[in-house]
Design a protein around this motif. Structure first.
Motif, mmCIF file in Angstrom:
data_model
loop_
_atom_site.group_PDB
_atom_site.id
_atom_site.type_symbol
_atom_site.label_atom_id
_atom_site.label_comp_id
_atom_site.label_asym_id
_atom_site.label_seq_id
_atom_site.Cartn_x
_atom_site.Cartn_y
_atom_site.Cartn_z
ATOM 1 N N LYS A 1 0.830 -1.205 0.000
ATOM 2 C CA LYS A 1 0.000 0.000 0.000
ATOM 3 C C LYS A 1 0.867 1.259 0.000
ATOM 4 O O LYS A 1 1.801 1.375 0.784
ATOM 5 N N LEU A 2 0.506 2.183 -0.889
ATOM 6 C CA LEU A 2 1.241 3.449 -1.042
ATOM 7 C C LEU A 2 0.263 4.625 -0.984
ATOM 8 O O LEU A 2 -0.948 4.435 -0.923
ATOM 9 N N ARG A 3 0.796 5.825 -1.024
ATOM 10 C CA ARG A 3 -0.039 7.030 -0.973
ATOM 11 C C ARG A 3 -0.983 7.088 -2.177
ATOM 12 O O ARG A 3 -0.562 6.978 -3.325
ATOM 13 N N GLY A 4 -2.274 7.258 -1.862
ATOM 14 C CA GLY A 4 -3.275 7.334 -2.912
ATOM 15 C C GLY A 4 -3.376 8.727 -3.519
ATOM 16 O O GLY A 4 -2.680 9.658 -3.099
ATOM 17 N N LYS A 5 -4.280 8.875 -4.472
ATOM 18 C CA LYS A 5 -4.428 10.147 -5.181
ATOM 19 C C LYS A 5 -4.790 11.287 -4.236
ATOM 20 O O LYS A 5 -4.322 12.422 -4.393
ATOM 21 N N ASN A 6 -5.599 11.023 -3.225
ATOM 22 C CA ASN A 6 -6.047 12.065 -2.299
ATOM 23 C C ASN A 6 -5.343 11.986 -0.944
ATOM 24 O O ASN A 6 -5.885 12.440 0.068
ATOM 25 N N TYR A 7 -4.145 11.418 -0.918
ATOM 26 C CA TYR A 7 -3.425 11.202 0.339
ATOM 27 C C TYR A 7 -3.218 12.494 1.115
ATOM 28 O O TYR A 7 -3.284 12.497 2.349
ATOM 29 N N LEU A 8 -2.975 13.590 0.444
ATOM 30 C CA LEU A 8 -2.715 14.859 1.130
ATOM 31 C C LEU A 8 -3.930 15.327 1.916
ATOM 32 O O LEU A 8 -3.801 16.097 2.876
ATOM 33 N N ASP A 9 -5.125 14.839 1.514
ATOM 34 C CA ASP A 9 -6.355 15.225 2.207
ATOM 35 C C ASP A 9 -6.835 14.153 3.179
ATOM 36 O O ASP A 9 -7.212 14.474 4.319
ATOM 37 N N ASP A 10 -6.816 12.889 2.740
ATOM 38 C CA ASP A 10 -7.412 11.846 3.581
ATOM 39 C C ASP A 10 -6.391 10.897 4.236
ATOM 40 O O ASP A 10 -6.750 10.035 5.032
ATOM 41 N N LYS A 11 -5.085 11.065 3.871
ATOM 42 C CA LYS A 11 -4.005 10.236 4.436
ATOM 43 C C LYS A 11 -4.206 8.735 4.186
ATOM 44 O O LYS A 11 -3.649 7.899 4.913
ATOM 45 N N LYS A 12 -4.945 8.389 3.162
ATOM 46 C CA LYS A 12 -5.191 6.986 2.859
ATOM 47 C C LYS A 12 -4.143 6.419 1.914
ATOM 48 O O LYS A 12 -3.749 7.069 0.946
ATOM 49 N N LYS A 13 -3.714 5.187 2.246
ATOM 50 C CA LYS A 13 -2.799 4.461 1.374
ATOM 51 C C LYS A 13 -3.565 3.337 0.689
ATOM 52 O O LYS A 13 -4.369 2.638 1.323
ATOM 53 N N LEU A 14 -3.305 3.160 -0.601
ATOM 54 C CA LEU A 14 -4.025 2.182 -1.409
ATOM 55 C C LEU A 14 -3.032 1.246 -2.096
ATOM 56 O O LEU A 14 -1.850 1.578 -2.233
ATOM 57 N N PRO A 15 -3.483 0.068 -2.535
ATOM 58 C CA PRO A 15 -2.574 -0.868 -3.207
ATOM 59 C C PRO A 15 -1.908 -0.220 -4.424
ATOM 60 O O PRO A 15 -2.564 0.469 -5.214
ATOM 61 N N SER A 16 -0.606 -0.434 -4.551
ATOM 62 C CA SER A 16 0.126 0.076 -5.707
ATOM 63 C C SER A 16 -0.355 -0.624 -6.970
ATOM 64 O O SER A 16 -0.882 -1.739 -6.928
ATOM 65 N N LYS A 17 -0.172 0.036 -8.088
ATOM 66 C CA LYS A 17 -0.353 -0.640 -9.374
ATOM 67 C C LYS A 17 0.900 -1.494 -9.585
ATOM 68 O O LYS A 17 1.823 -1.478 -8.779
ATOM 69 N N GLU A 18 0.938 -2.255 -10.666
ATOM 70 C CA GLU A 18 2.120 -3.069 -10.946
ATOM 71 C C GLU A 18 3.360 -2.189 -10.976
ATOM 72 O O GLU A 18 3.300 -1.031 -11.396
ATOM 73 N N ALA A 19 4.481 -2.731 -10.529
ATOM 74 C CA ALA A 19 5.729 -1.957 -10.505
ATOM 75 C C ALA A 19 6.089 -1.490 -11.915
ATOM 76 O O ALA A 19 5.854 -2.198 -12.901
ATOM 77 N N ALA A 20 6.675 -0.302 -11.981
ATOM 78 C CA ALA A 20 7.048 0.269 -13.280
ATOM 79 C C ALA A 20 8.245 -0.449 -13.893
ATOM 80 O O ALA A 20 8.401 -0.493 -15.117
ATOM 81 N N PHE A 21 9.107 -1.007 -13.031
ATOM 82 C CA PHE A 21 10.292 -1.725 -13.488
ATOM 83 C C PHE A 21 10.222 -3.169 -12.994
ATOM 84 O O PHE A 21 9.774 -3.428 -11.880
ATOM 85 N N ASP A 22 10.664 -4.090 -13.826
ATOM 86 C CA ASP A 22 10.659 -5.509 -13.489
ATOM 87 C C ASP A 22 12.088 -5.976 -13.244
ATOM 88 O O ASP A 22 13.018 -5.540 -13.925
#
Length: 309
Positions: free
Chosen positions: A44-65
């Protein structure tokens, strides 16, 4: 010929250094001295609205393999593996159209653990990640130091070892690693490399010593990301993540003939990063002073006495 060696030969996308490499991609569930890719969505990482709601959500697939991981044993600390390791340098030159991210762990005893990742996320699919990564690639040391985050996860380990290391480090949690340890950054035509010196902190060096000696019983995830702090940089996405399983460092280490520039050559440190070097020097100085009173030796030159302080 092992399955891993056969795969390396048949797949030109994989970095080959030696057919005798012991550290390999996992081939079966109970395999050891191996690495494997893991699902970044479990983190779980910082979500789109983290600055407001402090919620962390599951990351999307890693950008690098993860391409692979290797460990080199040298006579001096080795920086910038993309330049100094011939096989890696050639590999990068042979794949100019790919984008790579390299993390080197510099472990006391002159071990260099190389994690090589290749970008699989197409540009334009995640504009927030593209922005952050480009800022990191082109940014100055201050920006890189403030944003490069390491996420450690110990999945399996002897309870005493896990508790000891966790206590020494204040817990196992996401950390801006370059604020805790000395990091060196390098950028090439198709790669970014971060070197993390675990011997630059006495506490971390001691913890590393305990971990290395107990690696053969540890299963641990290693993850990296660039921290998002502005809404235009969110949601965060894992840069790269993989799992190492029950590693015996002396078995996976590849002897490598690296000749450091004279100015970079440093005395070999023990597991504790020179933790006792100051007291050792003090003892030597006291012995010299005792001998001086007896007229046996001359006073130690000041530049020698202050060396490394």
């Amino acid at each position: 010929m092992s399955t891993e060696t056969k795969e390396l030969r048949e797949n030109p996308e994989l970095w080959v250094h030696s057919e005798n490499d012991v550290w390999h991609r996992r081939e079966k569930e109970d395999d050891i001295n191996c690495f494997h890719r893991i699902d970044a969505t479990s983190i779980k990482l910082r979500g789109k609205n983290y600055l407001d709601d402090k919620k962390k959500l599951p990351s999307k697939e890693a950008a690098f393999d993860l391409v692979c991981a290797k460990c080199f044993k040298t006579s001096h600390q080795m920086l910038h593996s993309a330049k100094e390791v011939d096989s890696l340098k050639k590999y990068l030159e042979d794949h100019p159209d790919n984008e790579y991210f390299i993390v080197n762990w510099l472990v006391p005893g002159h071990y260099t653990v190389v994690n090589l990742y290749v970008r699989t996320l197409k540009r334009g699919e995640d504009v927030e990640f593209d922005k952050l990564y480009d800022m990191f690639r082109e940014g100055d040391e201050k920006f890189r130091k403030e944003r490069f985050k390491y996420i450690p996860q110990i999945i399996e380990a002897p309870s005493i070892l896990k508790a000891t290391v966790s206590s020494m480090l204040g817990g196992l949690r996401p950390v801006l690693i370059c604020n805790k340890l000395t990091c060196h950054h390098f950028t090439g035509k198709n790669y970014v490399e971060v070197n993390v010196d675990t011997g630059s902190s006495r506490i971390v060096s001691a913890a590393a010593g305990i971990l290395v000696k107990g690696f053969s019983g540890i299963v641990a995830n290693t993850g990296f990301l660039i921290e998002g702090r502005d809404k235009s940089e969110l949601p965060e996405r894992m840069l790269g993540v993989h799992c190492n399983t029950k590693i015996t460092l002396d078995k996976i280490a590849i002897p490598y003939d690296y000749q450091a520039p004279e100015k970079e050559q440093t005395p070999k440190k023990g597991w504790f990063g020179g933790m006792f070097s100051r007291s050792s020097r003090s003892g030597k100085k006291a012995d010299a002073q005792k001998k001086k009173k007896k007229g046996d030796v001359h006073e130690e030159p000041e530049e020698v006495a202050k060396e490394g302080q």
